[in-house]
Design a protein around this motif. Structure first.
Motif, PDB file in Angstrom:
ATOM      1  N   VAL A   1     -26.172  53.468 -63.544  1.00 20.09           N
ATOM      2  CA  VAL A   1     -26.587  52.658 -62.396  1.00 20.09           C
ATOM      3  C   VAL A   1     -27.417  51.475 -62.876  1.00 20.09           C
ATOM      4  O   VAL A   1     -27.218  50.333 -62.431  1.00 20.09           O
ATOM      5  CB  VAL A   1     -27.374  53.505 -61.369  1.00 20.09           C
ATOM      6  CG1 VAL A   1     -27.983  52.625 -60.281  1.00 20.09           C
ATOM      7  CG2 VAL A   1     -26.475  54.568 -60.765  1.00 20.09           C
ATOM      8  N   ASP A   2     -28.329  51.701 -63.797  1.00 19.07           N
ATOM      9  CA  ASP A   2     -29.165  50.626 -64.320  1.00 19.07           C
ATOM     10  C   ASP A   2     -28.301  49.547 -64.970  1.00 19.07           C
ATOM     11  O   ASP A   2     -28.569  48.355 -64.800  1.00 19.07           O
ATOM     12  CB  ASP A   2     -30.178  51.191 -65.316  1.00 19.07           C
ATOM     13  CG  ASP A   2     -31.199  50.150 -65.726  1.00 19.07           C
ATOM     14  OD1 ASP A   2     -31.880  49.598 -64.836  1.00 19.07           O
ATOM     15  OD2 ASP A   2     -31.290  49.869 -66.935  1.00 19.07           O
TER      16      ASP A   2
ATOM     17  N   LEU B   1     -26.763  47.386 -62.241  1.00 19.27           N
ATOM     18  CA  LEU B   1     -27.759  46.475 -61.669  1.00 19.27           C
ATOM     19  C   LEU B   1     -28.122  45.372 -62.658  1.00 19.27           C
ATOM     20  O   LEU B   1     -28.320  44.217 -62.263  1.00 19.27           O
ATOM     21  CB  LEU B   1     -29.003  47.253 -61.239  1.00 19.27           C
ATOM     22  CG  LEU B   1     -28.791  48.321 -60.162  1.00 19.27           C
ATOM     23  CD1 LEU B   1     -30.095  49.041 -59.867  1.00 19.27           C
ATOM     24  CD2 LEU B   1     -28.197  47.733 -58.899  1.00 19.27           C
ATOM     25  N   GLU B   2     -28.199  45.725 -63.917  1.00 22.36           N
ATOM     26  CA  GLU B   2     -28.508  44.743 -64.973  1.00 22.36           C
ATOM     27  C   GLU B   2     -27.468  43.621 -64.992  1.00 22.36           C
ATOM     28  O   GLU B   2     -27.793  42.469 -65.281  1.00 22.36           O
ATOM     29  CB  GLU B   2     -28.552  45.439 -66.340  1.00 22.36           C
ATOM     30  CG  GLU B   2     -28.815  44.530 -67.511  1.00 22.36           C
ATOM     31  CD  GLU B   2     -30.227  43.993 -67.561  1.00 22.36           C
ATOM     32  OE1 GLU B   2     -30.425  42.908 -68.140  1.00 22.36           O
ATOM     33  OE2 GLU B   2     -31.139  44.639 -67.023  1.00 22.36           O
TER      34      GLU B   2
ATOM     35  N   ARG C   1     -24.756  43.381 -60.225  1.00 21.16           N
ATOM     36  CA  ARG C   1     -23.916  43.997 -59.197  1.00 21.16           C
ATOM     37  C   ARG C   1     -24.739  45.049 -58.452  1.00 21.16           C
ATOM     38  O   ARG C   1     -25.868  45.325 -58.809  1.00 21.16           O
ATOM     39  CB  ARG C   1     -22.674  44.615 -59.842  1.00 21.16           C
ATOM     40  CG  ARG C   1     -21.792  43.536 -60.495  1.00 21.16           C
ATOM     41  CD  ARG C   1     -20.518  44.064 -61.082  1.00 21.16           C
ATOM     42  NE  ARG C   1     -19.694  44.849 -60.166  1.00 21.16           N
ATOM     43  CZ  ARG C   1     -18.880  44.344 -59.245  1.00 21.16           C
ATOM     44  NH1 ARG C   1     -18.799  43.037 -59.073  1.00 21.16           N
ATOM     45  NH2 ARG C   1     -18.152  45.140 -58.485  1.00 21.16           N
ATOM     46  N   SER C   2     -24.162  45.614 -57.420  1.00 25.13           N
ATOM     47  CA  SER C   2     -24.802  46.696 -56.677  1.00 25.13           C
ATOM     48  C   SER C   2     -24.036  47.979 -56.931  1.00 25.13           C
ATOM     49  O   SER C   2     -22.857  47.949 -57.289  1.00 25.13           O
ATOM     50  CB  SER C   2     -24.814  46.384 -55.171  1.00 25.13           C
ATOM     51  OG  SER C   2     -25.652  45.282 -54.913  1.00 25.13           O
ATOM     52  N   ALA C   3     -24.707  49.096 -56.738  1.00 23.33           N
ATOM     53  CA  ALA C   3     -24.092  50.395 -56.992  1.00 23.33           C
ATOM     54  C   ALA C   3     -24.212  51.289 -55.773  1.00 23.33           C
ATOM     55  O   ALA C   3     -25.214  51.244 -55.066  1.00 23.33           O
ATOM     56  CB  ALA C   3     -24.772  51.072 -58.189  1.00 23.33           C
TER      57      ALA C   3
ATOM     58  N   ARG D   1     -36.630  48.954 -62.568  1.00 16.29           N
ATOM     59  CA  ARG D   1     -36.423  47.711 -61.820  1.00 16.29           C
ATOM     60  C   ARG D   1     -36.581  47.987 -60.333  1.00 16.29           C
ATOM     61  O   ARG D   1     -36.280  49.073 -59.872  1.00 16.29           O
ATOM     62  CB  ARG D   1     -35.056  47.111 -62.109  1.00 16.29           C
ATOM     63  CG  ARG D   1     -33.900  47.901 -61.565  1.00 16.29           C
ATOM     64  CD  ARG D   1     -32.543  47.296 -61.919  1.00 16.29           C
ATOM     65  NE  ARG D   1     -32.290  47.431 -63.339  1.00 16.29           N
ATOM     66  CZ  ARG D   1     -32.263  46.407 -64.192  1.00 16.29           C
ATOM     67  NH1 ARG D   1     -32.443  45.185 -63.768  1.00 16.29           N
ATOM     68  NH2 ARG D   1     -32.049  46.598 -65.472  1.00 16.29           N
TER      69      ARG D   1
ATOM     70  N   VAL E   1     -34.171  54.816 -61.894  1.00 15.88           N
ATOM     71  CA  VAL E   1     -33.745  53.421 -61.764  1.00 15.88           C
ATOM     72  C   VAL E   1     -34.895  52.575 -61.227  1.00 15.88           C
ATOM     73  O   VAL E   1     -35.173  51.492 -61.751  1.00 15.88           O
ATOM     74  CB  VAL E   1     -32.492  53.309 -60.862  1.00 15.88           C
ATOM     75  CG1 VAL E   1     -32.188  51.848 -60.542  1.00 15.88           C
ATOM     76  CG2 VAL E   1     -31.293  53.979 -61.524  1.00 15.88           C
TER      77      VAL E   1
ATOM     78  N   PRO F   1     -35.163  47.729 -56.915  1.00 17.32           N
ATOM     79  CA  PRO F   1     -33.883  47.410 -56.271  1.00 17.32           C
ATOM     80  C   PRO F   1     -34.088  46.442 -55.110  1.00 17.32           C
ATOM     81  O   PRO F   1     -35.109  46.491 -54.424  1.00 17.32           O
ATOM     82  CB  PRO F   1     -33.377  48.766 -55.749  1.00 17.32           C
ATOM     83  CG  PRO F   1     -34.214  49.800 -56.416  1.00 17.32           C
ATOM     84  CD  PRO F   1     -35.506  49.134 -56.799  1.00 17.32           C
TER      85      PRO F   1
END
Length: 135
Positions: free
Chosen positions: A48-49, A52-53, A56-58, A96, A92, A98
């Motif tokens: 997931v990280d 996001l890095e 994009r979104s998850a 960061r 996550v 979200p």
């Protein structure tokens, strides 16, 4: 974060993935949660990280197969899966902040907020309204 595994939620999840090209689906396999525990949670959180890095979104969703073979009607399995989902969000969020978090499922929603994000108090404005789609 989708913890609910009902037929309606499964259909909603499929629609979400289909209509949001900016979104990557990350499946949380219930069998792997039970077999691998924290190591698996770490692996999913890292995936997931990475999404996001890359800007994009998850959407993190449990596998759609229902497992209730724990001798407690699935309650123990459900608790372990819930712990994994909260652990993924917590890991996550520690790296960061979200831009947004949406949780689906009553217990999932509460626990992701309280345990995963450390929310002490929130105002719930109501249920999200679906946007009508053109056929």
């Amino acid at each position: 974060v989708v913890g609910s595994y009902t037929a309606k939620t499964t259909a909603q999840l499929a629609s979400l993935v289909e209509t949001c090209p900016w979104l990557d689906r990350v499946d949380v396999d219930v069998g792997d949660v039970l077999d691998r525990g924290d190591a698996y949670t770490e692996d999913v959180a890292a995936a997931v990280d990475g999404i996001l890095e890359n800007g994009r979104s998850a959407v993190v969703a449990t596998s759609r197969t229902v497992r209730q073979d724990d001798g407690a009607g699935g309650l123990e399995i459900g608790a372990k899966v819930n712990d994994a989902l909260c652990g993924i969000v917590e890991r996550v969020a520690a790296k960061r902040r979200p831009a947004f978090v949406v949780a689906k499922g009553g217990i999932t929603s509460n626990d992701v907020a309280v345990r995963g994000l450390g929310v002490a108090r929130a105002d719930v404005l109501g249920q999200a309204a679906a946007r009508a789609r053109n056929p």
